[in-house]
Write a protein that holds these residues in place. Structure first.
Motif, mmCIF file in Angstrom:
data_model
loop_
_atom_site.group_PDB
_atom_site.id
_atom_site.type_symbol
_atom_site.label_atom_id
_atom_site.label_comp_id
_atom_site.label_asym_id
_atom_site.label_seq_id
_atom_site.Cartn_x
_atom_site.Cartn_y
_atom_site.Cartn_z
ATOM 1 N N VAL A 80 9.876 16.753 12.552
ATOM 2 C CA VAL A 80 8.486 16.840 13.044
ATOM 3 C C VAL A 80 7.505 16.670 11.879
ATOM 4 N N LEU A 81 7.782 17.344 10.749
ATOM 5 C CA LEU A 81 6.855 17.301 9.611
ATOM 6 C C LEU A 81 6.789 15.899 8.987
ATOM 7 N N THR A 82 7.893 15.166 8.990
ATOM 8 C CA THR A 82 7.912 13.804 8.430
ATOM 9 C C THR A 82 6.905 12.924 9.181
ATOM 10 N N ILE A 83 7.018 13.022 10.524
ATOM 11 C CA ILE A 83 6.122 12.181 11.335
ATOM 12 C C ILE A 83 4.682 12.683 11.204
ATOM 13 N N ALA A 84 4.533 14.018 11.218
ATOM 14 C CA ALA A 84 3.182 14.611 11.125
ATOM 15 C C ALA A 84 2.502 14.180 9.827
ATOM 16 N N ARG A 85 3.278 14.133 8.751
ATOM 17 C CA ARG A 85 2.683 13.756 7.460
ATOM 18 C C ARG A 85 2.179 12.313 7.501
ATOM 19 N N LEU A 86 2.963 11.425 8.118
ATOM 20 C CA LEU A 86 2.576 10.011 8.183
ATOM 21 C C LEU A 86 1.274 9.859 8.984
ATOM 22 N N VAL A 87 1.247 10.581 10.114
ATOM 23 C CA VAL A 87 0.038 10.522 10.957
ATOM 24 C C VAL A 87 -1.154 11.076 10.178
ATOM 25 N N ALA A 88 -0.950 12.217 9.529
ATOM 26 C CA ALA A 88 -2.045 12.863 8.783
ATOM 27 C C ALA A 88 -2.535 11.944 7.669
ATOM 28 N N LEU A 122 0.843 -1.191 0.000
ATOM 29 C CA LEU A 122 0.000 0.000 0.000
ATOM 30 C C LEU A 122 0.890 1.257 0.000
ATOM 31 N N PHE A 123 0.298 2.366 -0.458
ATOM 32 C CA PHE A 123 1.029 3.638 -0.483
ATOM 33 C C PHE A 123 1.503 4.010 0.922
ATOM 34 N N ILE A 124 0.615 3.791 1.903
ATOM 35 C CA ILE A 124 0.965 4.183 3.276
ATOM 36 C C ILE A 124 2.179 3.387 3.803
ATOM 37 N N HIS A 125 2.347 2.157 3.294
ATOM 38 C CA HIS A 125 3.531 1.382 3.694
ATOM 39 C C HIS A 125 4.795 2.028 3.151
ATOM 40 N N ARG A 126 4.688 2.463 1.896
ATOM 41 C CA ARG A 126 5.859 3.093 1.272
ATOM 42 C C ARG A 126 6.201 4.405 1.998
ATOM 43 N N VAL A 127 5.130 5.180 2.312
ATOM 44 C CA VAL A 127 5.375 6.443 3.040
ATOM 45 C C VAL A 127 5.977 6.119 4.414
ATOM 46 N N GLY A 128 5.474 5.041 5.027
ATOM 47 C CA GLY A 128 6.004 4.618 6.337
ATOM 48 C C GLY A 128 7.496 4.333 6.235
ATOM 49 N N LEU A 129 7.874 3.595 5.177
ATOM 50 C CA LEU A 129 9.291 3.249 4.992
ATOM 51 C C LEU A 129 10.150 4.515 4.817
ATOM 52 N N ILE A 130 9.659 5.386 3.919
ATOM 53 C CA ILE A 130 10.397 6.642 3.648
ATOM 54 C C ILE A 130 10.504 7.468 4.930
ATOM 55 N N SER A 131 9.377 7.568 5.650
ATOM 56 C CA SER A 131 9.357 8.408 6.852
ATOM 57 C C SER A 131 10.310 7.851 7.902
ATOM 58 N N LEU A 132 10.335 6.524 8.027
ATOM 59 C CA LEU A 132 11.210 5.908 9.023
ATOM 60 C C LEU A 132 12.678 6.200 8.721
ATOM 61 N N ILE A 133 13.046 5.965 7.442
ATOM 62 C CA ILE A 133 14.461 6.213 7.084
ATOM 63 C C ILE A 133 14.777 7.711 7.192
ATOM 64 N N GLY A 134 13.835 8.546 6.671
ATOM 65 C CA GLY A 134 14.032 10.005 6.712
ATOM 66 C C GLY A 134 14.217 10.480 8.152
ATOM 67 N N ALA A 135 13.295 10.046 9.034
ATOM 68 C CA ALA A 135 13.366 10.485 10.432
ATOM 69 C C ALA A 135 14.676 10.038 11.077
ATOM 70 N N SER A 136 15.122 8.786 10.761
ATOM 71 C CA SER A 136 16.397 8.306 11.338
ATOM 72 C C SER A 136 17.542 9.206 10.878
ATOM 73 N N CYS A 137 17.519 9.569 9.577
ATOM 74 C CA CYS A 137 18.581 10.456 9.053
ATOM 75 C C CYS A 137 18.568 11.790 9.787
ATOM 76 N N PHE A 138 17.364 12.350 10.009
ATOM 77 C CA PHE A 138 17.285 13.660 10.672
ATOM 78 C C PHE A 138 17.839 13.588 12.091
ATOM 79 N N VAL A 139 17.492 12.502 12.811
ATOM 80 C CA VAL A 139 17.991 12.345 14.185
ATOM 81 C C VAL A 139 19.528 12.268 14.158
ATOM 82 N N TRP A 140 20.037 11.483 13.194
ATOM 83 C CA TRP A 140 21.509 11.339 13.046
ATOM 84 C C TRP A 140 22.150 12.701 12.748
ATOM 85 N N GLU A 141 21.537 13.449 11.787
ATOM 86 C CA GLU A 141 22.082 14.760 11.426
ATOM 87 C C GLU A 141 22.119 15.696 12.642
ATOM 88 N N LEU A 142 21.008 15.675 13.406
ATOM 89 C CA LEU A 142 20.942 16.548 14.589
ATOM 90 C C LEU A 142 22.022 16.169 15.598
#
Ligand code: ADP
Length: 472
Positions: free
Chosen positions: A162-170, A116-136
């Motif tokens: 914040v927006l990555t997670i917010a988008r997934l929730v939304a 499903l699309f939401i699975h793909r967004v979930g995957l992207i969001s997870l990797i994206g969020a991990s990268c952001f935490v690492w960058e910070l």
């Protein structure tokens, strides 16, 4: 609006390409650092992924796998950029990243076809969020870098997280399970995604600002450095002026006894003549011939004393820095006036061959000091050698466009070991020597665009030759 997503992607892609174009100065400035290269890679990947996102709905939805792989790669390279600010990143990392991205692309393609699309967004969001935490984390570790732009970057990355997670929730709340792809995403999650991607661009702007900040800082440092250098150069000039004075004092020290003796001679003779004249006048027995004879003798003694004082004044005068055209012969005879008593007392013969027309444009006191130093050294060398027939030969000739002056003695000469440091500051073989004379000679001569060198004299001894642009 039907193509709102595509237009948005197209616009942010244009901005990203524009940023990349504006950042090409990084590559033209010289060797780009690892951090700069990693960031340029991240920006290129961002611009490429947005371009493919803009075109995929029209060309083929399968391009979304490529777009998302580039998108994720851009975060990873951005993370590597942050990491490289803390220390070098090893080359192997690139292989690991590329291998990881291939795995990601395979998983994403599988999910695109079967999930499903939401699975793909979930995957992207997870990797994206991990990268952001690492960058910070990497940016927080930074020590020694004071940059307002990097501080701004911390905020933009935090907002991206914040927006990555917010988008997934939304998306989940806003009928995510039934959404087929990003072009048909609901308004709220689409808006959050747009805001997120807009902030991604801001993160890149912050990095570009950081490079500019760095360049301007380096420029300020370069300006400070150059003013420090010019202050040092001024200091050097002052030091050399001090050495010039010190050398004059040393030269005077060596010669003062004989100068005093030389001055005492005409003064003493004058005194005797005056006493004699007084006595004759008191007795009233002075005939005109004798009177004239005594006065002539007084005049000659007076002139001799005046000529010594004049020579001394010309050499040891202060602050004369202007140049004038002078005859080399005059400079030599001024110096000879000073050293003659020394030469006599040490039984040294002088042979002088000077071209009468030979002239140079210099500050006479400086070149006289050069000649005096060379003569002084020759006198000292002869005094210390066992040579019986002590001789100094001075030759001043025109050599092409140069005025050439050589001073030779038949003393001990300069040993082969000492020769390389002959003109160096503070290099001396004398117990009471300062090692200033020859260094100063070289300094003065080269300042006038001339040169000085040493040769072995014919038949033994030393020859020093200096050449200056001729003004004849
Ligand atoms: P200083 O006279 O104080 O030693 P200089 O720079 O004038 O300093 O000379 C450096 C050295 O060069 C002297 O110590 C001496 O060894 C050597 N030198 C200079 N002129 C002569 C010369 N005419 N003959 C032999 N050695 C010389």
């Amino acid at each position: 609006m039907k193509y709102a997503n595509e237009i948005f992607f197209f616009v942010v892609a244009l901005i990203a390409w524009g940023l990349l174009y504006g950042s090409r100065f990084i590559l033209t400035l010289g060797k780009a650092s690892q951090a700069e290269k990693l960031w340029l890679t991240a920006l290129t990947l961002t611009a490429s992924s947005f371009t493919i996102f803009a075109a995929a709905s029209t060309l083929s939805l399968s391009l979304l796998t490529l777009a998302n792989t580039f998108f994720i790669a851009s975060f990873i390279y951005f993370g590597l950029f942050c990491r490289s600010l803390n220390g070098p990143v090893t080359k192997n990392v690139h292989f690991i990243v590329v291998a990881g991205l291939l795995v990601f692309a395979a998983v994403f393609e599988y999910l695109r076809q079967n999930g499903l699309f939401i699975h793909r967004v979930g995957l992207i969001s997870l990797i994206g969020a991990s990268c952001f935490v690492w960058e910070l984390k990497e940016l927080r570790r930074l020590k020694g870098i004071q940059s307002t732009q990097l501080r701004f970057l911390v905020y933009t990355i935090a907002i991206e997280l914040v927006l990555t997670i917010a988008r997934l929730v939304a998306l989940y709340i806003d009928g995510g399970l039934n959404t087929p792809n990003l072009y048909q995403e609901g308004v709220i999650s689409s808006s959050i995604r747009w805001a997120w991607l807009g902030i991604t661009i801001l993160s890149h702007v912050a990095v570009l600002g950081y490079w500019l900040e760095k360049i301007s800082l380096e420029k300020t440092q370069a300006i400070q450095e150059s003013s420090r250098i010019s202050a040092l150069l001024k200091e050097k000039e002052r030091l050399i002026y001090g050495l010039l004075k010190a050398n004059k004092t040393a030269a005077t020290g060596a010669l003062s006894a004989s100068i005093a003796h030389e001055l005492n001679q005409p003064l003493g003779a004058s005194n005797l003549n005056i006493q004699f004249l007084k006595m004759k006048l008191e007795k009233g027995i002075l005939n005109p011939e004798l009177g004239k004879e005594i006065l002539d003798s007084l005049e000659a003694d007076n002139q001799r004393a005046a000529s010594i004082v004049k020579s001394l004044r010309s050499i040891f005068a202060e602050g004369e820095s202007s140049t004038e055209k002078v005859r080399m012969g005059d400079l030599i005879s001024n110096v000879l006036d000073i050293v003659t008593p020394e030469l006599k007392s040490k039984n040294i013969q002088i042979q002088l061959r000077a071209d009468d027309r030979l002239a140079i444009k210099v500050n006479p006191a400086e070149i006289e000091q050069v000649i005096l130093n060379l003569l002084n050294n020759a006198i000292q060398s002869l005094a210390n050698s066992g040579t019986l027939l002590r001789r100094i030969t001075i030759e001043a000739t025109q050599s092409g466009r140069l005025a050439r002056l050589s001073i030779s003695d038949n003393g001990g000469g300069v040993s082969a070991e000492f020769r390389p440091q002959l003109f160096e500051l503070l290099s001396t073989t004398k117990q009471s020597g300062m090692g200033l004379g020859l260094w100063l000679c070289k300094h003065i001569v080269t300042r006038y665009g001339g040169s000085i060198h040493y040769e072995d004299a014919l038949g033994g001894g030393a020859t020093f030759v200096f050449e200056l642009p001729s003004a004849s």
